[in-house]
Scaffold this active site. Sequence first.
Site, PDB file in Angstrom:
ATOM      1  CB  VAL A  97     -26.420 -61.776   5.446  1.00 48.16           C
ATOM      2  CG1 VAL A  97     -26.848 -60.789   4.378  1.00 48.16           C
ATOM      3  CG2 VAL A  97     -26.009 -63.093   4.801  1.00 48.16           C
ATOM      4  CG  ASP A 189     -34.776 -66.673   5.764  1.00 52.01           C
ATOM      5  OD1 ASP A 189     -35.528 -65.820   6.290  1.00 52.01           O
ATOM      6  OD2 ASP A 189     -33.939 -67.322   6.411  1.00 52.01           O
ATOM      7  N   GLY A 331     -32.081 -64.719  10.755  1.00 50.98           N
ATOM      8  CA  GLY A 331     -32.236 -65.233   9.396  1.00 50.98           C
ATOM      9  C   GLY A 331     -31.150 -64.679   8.498  1.00 50.98           C
ATOM     10  CD  GLU A 332     -30.145 -60.250   7.386  1.00 52.62           C
ATOM     11  OE1 GLU A 332     -28.884 -60.209   7.363  1.00 52.62           O
ATOM     12  OE2 GLU A 332     -30.839 -59.288   7.748  1.00 52.62           O
ATOM     13  N   GLY A 333     -29.159 -65.934   6.653  1.00 58.71           N
ATOM     14  CA  GLY A 333     -27.993 -66.792   6.478  1.00 58.71           C
ATOM     15  C   GLY A 333     -26.920 -66.524   7.512  1.00 58.71           C
TER      16      GLY A 333
END
Length: 364
Positions: A97, A189, A331-333
Amino acid sequence: MLETTIAAIRPPDEPAMAAARELQGRLTKPAGSLGALEELSVRLAGLAGHCPPPLPEPAAVAIFAGDHGVHAQGVTPWPREVTAQMIGNFLAGGAVVNAFARQAGASVTVVDVGVATPLPVAAPHGDAAGSPPARDTPRLVAANVRAGTRDLAVTAALTREEARAAVETGIRVADELIDAGARILLTGDMGIGNTTPAAALIAAFTGVDPVQTTGRGTGVDDPTYARKVDVVRAALRRHAPDPADPLGVLAAVGGLEHAALAGLILGAAARRTPVLLDGVIAVSAALAAAALAPLAVGAMVAGHRSAEPGATVALRRLGLEPLIDLGLRLGEGTGALLALPVVTGAVRVLHEVATFDSAGVAEK
């Protein structure tokens, strides 16, 4: 705070949308040639209330982190301590990210809303009200509601008050980032085991069988996947969450990061600011936000289609088409950040492309 935020969410501005459609028809290109980007620009004009809408710059990624009691059911082989360890990696700038955020020029804010183990970097509680850092310096916000959820397979993951506190944390973060100048928010997240509550939330809000909403998360083997589906199905049977009571659903089978992301989405919608959704965690939270305030969907842009099957189920229910589909499931963005230039391009067309009249180009 939650009720006033929901009350502030308004329908899209129809005159602004009409103006954007009319402008798209006068630009030096065949009508409809930019496909989904044209309708996206119209939606963003309706959200902003004027045409053209503001360029979605600067962008801010908010990564909400929490741990999960359902980890005890063996739904993932990863140790729970990885959540806190990854927060250290985010703050050091070493995660995917961070690389994508540097590429996009986006800031990164990490919010501890429910991490169960000590964090590698301390931050004063309530840091969300502090001054924002330089855009290339990740920031940690301490807003821990509780040290991880309870095991949703055994009891409700959260109390109703805890779920509300997490939602309102997300609203506060949205306000702070927008007040600091962000023109678009991106969801992130982190939470080992968080695809299990995501699958339960999606099943609860859509009525779809858990086998269709549950994926392999970090890549679990067949026995672990079967156990994960069984855990989700048993939790739904135990709690019987009512989709007409979104806070109740979040409390029964959600996670603290899911609830906080729902709040971020609501906060962005109330401020007429677009929120670019990442993967399955984000879209499960988006279902909760839409159940709390149906008009909030007007602020949502689906960044990508996660490889987790529940993401497609949720996007279908929300009526959103993802901008990219690369088989991502990190995830993570990360998926939202990769989609950000697409959103920017859709808006930049309205700002910078000449009309047939102004360019002296003949129409057909």
